[in-house]
Design an enzyme around this catalytic site. Structure first.
Site, PDB file in Angstrom:
ATOM      1  N   TRP A 165      38.642  45.260  33.086  1.00 42.88           N
ATOM      2  CA  TRP A 165      39.556  46.391  32.905  1.00 42.88           C
ATOM      3  C   TRP A 165      40.827  45.990  32.153  1.00 42.88           C
ATOM      4  CZ3 TRP A 165      38.239  51.210  33.260  1.00 42.88           C
ATOM      5  CH2 TRP A 165      37.182  51.569  34.114  1.00 42.88           C
ATOM      6  N   GLU A 372      48.047  49.797  37.155  1.00 43.03           N
ATOM      7  CA  GLU A 372      49.398  49.254  37.372  1.00 43.03           C
ATOM      8  C   GLU A 372      49.822  49.399  38.839  1.00 43.03           C
ATOM      9  OE1 GLU A 372      50.991  48.586  33.064  1.00 43.03           O
ATOM     10  OE2 GLU A 372      52.341  48.715  34.762  1.00 43.03           O
ATOM     11  N   GLY A 373      48.884  49.120  39.719  1.00 46.85           N
ATOM     12  CA  GLY A 373      49.133  49.261  41.152  1.00 46.85           C
ATOM     13  C   GLY A 373      48.734  50.658  41.574  1.00 46.85           C
TER      14      GLY A 373
END
Lengths: 395, 257
Positions: A165, A372-373
């Site tokens: 990813w 991004e979390g």
């Protein structure tokens, strides 16, 4: 453009002249050069490198970095403004650019002077594209569990393992790669490296078949004894997690800005469509259930922007941004998803068609709740911060 | 020297003060879009070496400095703003007098302007400035060239184009045919902050409020919104033949076919 996007005097949140100028340049570029082709690039899952080059020419590829390193020498706030404008036209390019800026931040914050002057100028100029390689098949939200091994050799390291990813994978010229020099050390073993595509033993694997942001690339990276010289280690051994998490805290601000742009675009489309579509003898915009949807969306988009702006201003002022950037990212991405979903609903059957842009907004928004979390991780960060603050207050 | 005007953004809601002047503080302001073509033309001439330097001149309230800095972010070397409380409500004639006086002092080879302003659309200022300065006017150019000591515009006409040439100095205006205006790059925005900008009052250009007859010869007596357009007539949910007939009838009724 709806007025929510452009506060002017005497608004206390008004932008400075320079900030307006940056926003206008980004907006003109995004509307003229990204918007006309985004649907087709999405359909074809095609990343258009020439558009990144154009952004480089305009100075959009290194906004928050100093002019000595080829950057625009502007604030993180200015970068957030530009990112909102780009995303309002093209979420995929905004995320690709956001990751590019994130990878630069790792080098800017933790690189030596030699590394900065060697690596950053081509990145800020938009000739070299950056990527940030943290996620692995077994290490997503639990980033510290990564297993890509960095074995010490005579003059550097040999990297072995797989990343997945990785945004800009296959297109990037500079990869910031996180590996562990010793798994038994847990988070303290994680170390950051810079890897270039010509590195022997490093290959780009399969491309991810994404639901949304399909005009930006994401790929698997495979390392088999890929040799990285010591000069390309970023920071000290064991500092990698600090490099990653510190940069991600800032990166979340631009993701929040991008989500604000996406939500704004979805709201603009829904409002315009509702004002044109007639049912029961009047426009659907005159019908209260539709008005409620539009009003809720407008409030949420405005709130996303204000949370984003606050996090960006806080960062520029040198404040602690962990909770602020998590709040902005979480709220703005949840809002983008909600508003895009509602925009599809306002369009009705037309919204379910790939001939209209709102279904793309919905697909594009979903990813932002994950990357991004994930927003669950953001809630953990916010809750930890909250509990610590309360503990300090009660002491 | 490119003369530019700051105008409310086309999309901005326009408000008027009690004396029917545009409330410029209330609306987001931009460089007059038609002036951007003049800026682009001037910057192209500079890049090709045909002119040595490009400056920008504007008359307006203090906030018009923002438009000048935006122009400087696109390129060019320096800027001059003429601003004075006595200039509030200036009409085309007063504007032309002020620009002509400022140009007398700046003495450029070419004073270049857009073909009209987006807010007033009078298209009077270039001609008036040329007349007041007693220099030739090269108007509505789709291209401007400088060769030696003369300037030349190519002007589109109904059946071709005219080439009009005049000795320097000249006043020229260009159309949107000169080519797409460039964006201000972020480096340009930063560089613009370091470029010189002078602010002049009326006295600096040797004029007084009396010279301008209270800033205007004309007076705005009324402002009103344009009549809303009638709703679009749609031909929907009918067969192709029927649709063609109805559209043809509609056009014929208006003597369009």
């Amino acid at each position: 453009m709806v007025s929510t996007a452009t506060p002017t005097r005497p608004d206390p949140f008004a932008l400075s002249e320079e900030e307006r100028s940056v926003r206008d340049t980004a907006r003109e570029f995004a509307q003229r050069e990204l918007a006309p082709t985004v649907a087709q690039r999405d359909e074809e899952e095609r990343y258009e490198r020439g558009l990144f080059t154009r952004m480089g020419e305009l100075g959009l590829t290194g906004i928050p970095y100093p002019e000595e390193l080829g950057g625009a020498g502007l604030s993180y706030f200015a970068w957030a403004l530009a990112c909102e404008e780009i995303a309002a036209a093209d979420m995929g390019m905004a995320i690709s650019l956001s990751v590019h800026v994130l990878s630069q931040l790792c080098i800017f914050s933790h690189g030596t002077d030699e590394q900065k002057s060697r690596l950053l100028p081509p990145m800020t100029a938009g000739t070299h594209l950056g990527a940030f390689a943290l996620t692995e098949p077994g290490a997503g939200s639990d980033a510290a569990a990564l297993s890509l091994a960095a074995r010490r050799t005579d003059d550097g390291y040999a990297l072995t393992g797989t990343k997945v990813w990785i945004t800009n994978g296959g297109e990037a010229d500079i990869y910031v790669v996180f590996a562990t020099v010793d798994r038994s050390h847990g988070p303290e073993g994680i170390t950051a490296f810079v890897v270039t595509p010509d590195t022997p033993g490093f290959v780009v694997g399969s491309h991810e078949r994404k639901m949304g942001i399909r005009d930006s690339p994401a790929a698997e990276l495979v390392f088999e004894e890929a040799l990285v010289p010591e000069a390309d280690r970023l920071g000290a051994e064991g500092e990698g997690l600090k490099v990653a998490l510190g940069s991600l805290a800032s990166g979340r601000i631009s993701i929040a800005a991008a989500c604000t742009g996406l939500g704004r675009a979805a709201l603009e489309h829904a409002t315009r469509y509702a004002s044109q579509r007639t049912q029961f003898g009047r426009t659907i915009a005159e019908q209260e259930m539709i008005q409620a949807i539009l009003a809720d969306a407008a409030v949420a988009v405005e709130a996303s922007r204000l949370l984003t702006w606050r996090a960006a201003r806080l960062r520029d002022a040198g404040g602690s941004i962990n909770a602020a950037s998590s709040m902005a990212k979480m709220f703005a991405s949840d809002t983008a998803m909600q508003v895009a979903t509602d925009a599809v609903q306002v369009y009705g059957g037309a919204g379910y068609s790939r001939d209209n842009p709102v279904e793309r907004f919905m697909r594009d928004a979903k990813g932002a709740q994950i990357y991004e979390g994930s927003n669950q991780i953001q809630r953990l960060i916010i809750a930890q911060h909250l509990i610590e603050e309360q503990g300090r207050a009660d002491r | 020297m490119v003369c530019i005007k700051q105008v409310p953004a086309t999309t901005a809601e326009k408000r008027y003060t009690a004396d029917l002047r545009l409330d410029r503080a209330a609306a987001e302001a931009v460089i007059n879009p038609l002036d951007e073509y003049a800026i682009e033309q001037a910057l192209r001439l500079q890049e090709s070496g045909a002119v040595e330097s490009v400056g920008f001149l504007s008359m307006g309230p203090e906030q018009a400095a923002e438009a000048l800095r935006r122009a400087l972010a696109m390129g060019g070397d320096d800027a001059t703003l003429v601003t004075d409380p006595a200039l509030a409500g200036a009409d085309a004639w007063a504007t032309a007098r002020v620009l002509a006086a400022a140009l007398d002092r700046l003495a450029p080879d070419v004073a270049l302007m857009g073909m009209a302003s987006d807010d007033a659309r009078g298209s009077l200022v270039p001609g008036a400035v040329a007349a007041m300065r007693q220099v030739p006017l090269l108007s509505y150019g789709s291209e401007l060239r400088i060769e030696g000591s003369s300037a030349r515009v190519r002007r589109l006409t109904a059946d071709g184009f005219d080439i009009v040439e005049a000795p320097l100095p000249v006043v020229a205006s260009v159309t949107d045919q000169v080519g797409e205006p460039r964006y201000a790059s972020l480096k340009g925005i930063m560089a613009a902050k370091r470029k010189p900008m002078e602010t002049w009052s009326l006295a600096d250009i040797g004029l007084s409020a009396d010279d301008l007859h209270g800033s205007a010869l004309t007076r705005v007596v009324e402002t009103r919104k344009p009549e809303p357009k009638p709703p679009t007539e749609r031909v929907e949910n009918v067969g192709a033949d029927e649709a063609v007939t109805r559209i043809a009838d509609w056009l014929a009724a208006r003597k369009l076919i």
